[in-house]
Design a protein around this motif. Sequence first.
Motif, short mmCIF file in Angstrom:
data_model
loop_
_atom_site.label_atom_id
_atom_site.label_comp_id
_atom_site.label_asym_id
_atom_site.label_seq_id
_atom_site.Cartn_x
_atom_site.Cartn_y
_atom_site.Cartn_z
N LYS A 67 84.88 54.07 60.40
CA LYS A 67 83.66 53.41 59.91
C LYS A 67 83.63 53.35 58.39
CE LYS A 67 80.42 53.18 63.48
NZ LYS A 67 79.09 53.57 63.90
N LYS A 68 84.20 54.37 57.73
CA LYS A 68 84.29 54.36 56.27
C LYS A 68 85.73 54.13 55.89
CE LYS A 68 80.42 57.29 55.05
NZ LYS A 68 79.99 58.45 54.29
N ARG A 69 85.97 53.06 55.17
CA ARG A 69 87.34 52.70 54.81
C ARG A 69 87.95 53.76 53.89
NH1 ARG A 69 89.16 47.07 52.04
NH2 ARG A 69 87.64 47.64 50.49
N ASP A 70 87.27 54.15 52.84
CA ASP A 70 87.69 55.21 51.93
C ASP A 70 89.19 55.14 51.59
OD1 ASP A 70 87.43 57.46 50.30
OD2 ASP A 70 87.73 58.86 51.96
N GLY A 71 89.68 53.92 51.37
CA GLY A 71 91.09 53.75 51.00
C GLY A 71 92.05 53.76 52.17
#
Length: 102
Positions: A67-71
């Motif tokens: 859900k969170k790409r964060d690289g």
Amino acid sequence: MSDEVEAAKKAAADYEASDKDGAGPPTVFDKILSGEWESKKVHDDDKCYAFRDVNPQAPVHVLVIPKKRDGLVKLSTAREDQSALLGHMLYVAGRIGKKECP
């Protein structure tokens, strides 16, 4: 200047402006998570989202994304602090597989 050069400059500027996490502009998956693009949900929790592939290469083809790409746009860029998330996604994929392909 040609239209092609102008288009390239605009694309470069758009890319730079959208590269907040160092992973590039929004991906297809970002657009699915934001609701901009539709998807057929299979699983949804606080860490990941799973949906059916629009162009399946197998009778059952489900994608599980964070859900969170964060690289994390490819496995080769994964960091050690993302190992729990990757493990969770693998667990979810296994549960989906057991349910959908008994």
